[in-house]
Scaffold this motif. Sequence first.
Motif, PDB file in Angstrom:
ATOM      1  N   GLY A 112       0.787  -1.222   0.000  1.00 22.67           N
ATOM      2  CA  GLY A 112       0.000   0.000   0.000  1.00 22.67           C
ATOM      3  C   GLY A 112       0.819   1.272   0.000  1.00 22.67           C
ATOM      4  O   GLY A 112       0.273   2.371   0.092  1.00 22.67           O
ATOM      5  N   ARG A 113       2.136   1.139  -0.119  1.00 23.43           N
ATOM      6  CA  ARG A 113       2.993   2.323  -0.140  1.00 23.43           C
ATOM      7  C   ARG A 113       2.959   2.961  -1.523  1.00 23.43           C
ATOM      8  O   ARG A 113       3.088   2.276  -2.536  1.00 23.43           O
ATOM      9  N   GLU A 114       2.785   4.279  -1.565  1.00 23.16           N
ATOM     10  CA  GLU A 114       2.673   4.984  -2.829  1.00 23.16           C
ATOM     11  C   GLU A 114       4.008   5.569  -3.276  1.00 23.16           C
ATOM     12  O   GLU A 114       4.790   6.048  -2.464  1.00 23.16           O
ATOM     13  N   GLN A 115       4.240   5.511  -4.575  1.00 26.55           N
ATOM     14  CA  GLN A 115       5.369   6.199  -5.205  1.00 26.55           C
ATOM     15  C   GLN A 115       4.795   7.237  -6.162  1.00 26.55           C
ATOM     16  O   GLN A 115       4.174   6.890  -7.171  1.00 26.55           O
ATOM     17  N   LEU A 116       4.964   8.496  -5.804  1.00 26.12           N
ATOM     18  CA  LEU A 116       4.482   9.553  -6.689  1.00 26.12           C
ATOM     19  C   LEU A 116       5.368   9.599  -7.926  1.00 26.12           C
ATOM     20  O   LEU A 116       6.597   9.662  -7.830  1.00 26.12           O
ATOM     21  N   LEU A 117       4.753   9.568  -9.098  1.00 27.61           N
ATOM     22  CA  LEU A 117       5.499   9.624 -10.349  1.00 27.61           C
ATOM     23  C   LEU A 117       5.606  11.044 -10.879  1.00 27.61           C
ATOM     24  O   LEU A 117       6.652  11.460 -11.368  1.00 27.61           O
ATOM     25  N   THR A 118       4.521  11.789 -10.791  1.00 28.32           N
ATOM     26  CA  THR A 118       4.549  13.175 -11.247  1.00 28.32           C
ATOM     27  C   THR A 118       3.276  13.885 -10.816  1.00 28.32           C
ATOM     28  O   THR A 118       2.317  13.256 -10.357  1.00 28.32           O
ATOM     29  N   ARG A 119       3.281  15.189 -10.949  1.00 25.33           N
ATOM     30  CA  ARG A 119       2.088  16.015 -10.763  1.00 25.33           C
ATOM     31  C   ARG A 119       1.730  16.628 -12.106  1.00 25.33           C
ATOM     32  O   ARG A 119       2.610  17.021 -12.875  1.00 25.33           O
ATOM     33  N   LEU A 120       0.448  16.708 -12.397  1.00 21.67           N
ATOM     34  CA  LEU A 120      -0.020  17.257 -13.659  1.00 21.67           C
ATOM     35  C   LEU A 120      -0.794  18.546 -13.416  1.00 21.67           C
ATOM     36  O   LEU A 120      -1.548  18.644 -12.445  1.00 21.67           O
ATOM     37  N   GLU A 121      -0.607  19.523 -14.297  1.00 30.87           N
ATOM     38  CA  GLU A 121      -1.273  20.815 -14.178  1.00 30.87           C
ATOM     39  C   GLU A 121      -1.903  21.187 -15.514  1.00 30.87           C
ATOM     40  O   GLU A 121      -1.772  20.448 -16.503  1.00 30.87           O
ATOM     41  N   ALA A 122      -2.577  22.311 -15.538  1.00 30.80           N
ATOM     42  CA  ALA A 122      -3.248  22.767 -16.757  1.00 30.80           C
ATOM     43  C   ALA A 122      -2.279  22.788 -17.933  1.00 30.80           C
ATOM     44  O   ALA A 122      -1.166  23.305 -17.829  1.00 30.80           O
ATOM     45  N   GLY A 123      -2.704  22.193 -19.050  1.00 32.49           N
ATOM     46  CA  GLY A 123      -1.869  22.116 -20.247  1.00 32.49           C
ATOM     47  C   GLY A 123      -1.191  20.785 -20.434  1.00 32.49           C
ATOM     48  O   GLY A 123      -0.704  20.474 -21.524  1.00 32.49           O
TER      49      GLY A 123
END
Length: 217
Positions: free
Chosen positions: A64-75
């Motif tokens: 259940g441990r999360e690995q953040l890959l990226t954050r997405l924003e407008a565009g």
Amino acid sequence: MRSLFHDVPIFAGLSETSLALLDAATQRTHYDDGELVLLEDEANGHVFFVVAGELRVFRTNLDGREQLLTRLEAGDVFNLPTAFLSPRRSPATVAAVGPATLLTVPPDDFVRIATETPDIALAVMRVLSAKLHHFTDLTHDLSLRSVRARLANFLIVEMGAGDPGRWTQEKIAAQIGTVREVVSRTLRAFAKEGLIAIHRHQITILDQDALEVLAEL
């Protein structure tokens, strides 16, 4: 009428005729905070474009441990490569961070339009090439550089870019291929060693020469 994709960076400069083809196949969708857009490994080849808001892309292990890959924003665009694959399965989970608005194009429609429209096909190739370049660099760093070296290099590059405020520890972790806890621990170590100063979540480089040496280790 103004295209839905007029402000999407990857389609900058495309003709209104080409954008109209995308418009005809597109649905505008809204998501609430925490709502899942995609689930890792689900059969979903839709291509998504972020109009407003923010999303987090992550994977989860068996514990259940999360690995953040990226954050997405407008565009930003995501799940684009999946539209061209068989079977079409999402490589990661995507969830809204606060309210978000997306443009959603079914995979068969997107592939057909890209196949029939050269300027859209070129735009897709540019995006995929950029992603390949990024992940090639990241693979190199993960294989040959320690977390300390990757973080030192990140600080040198981003502090020089002049916009350090937009980088949270979670985003930094995703960018250099680790987890937030490791970034936090390493930043504290850098501060203790006199390489950086941290004040109100802002980072100032104190010894760039030492960081540059560390970045090569």
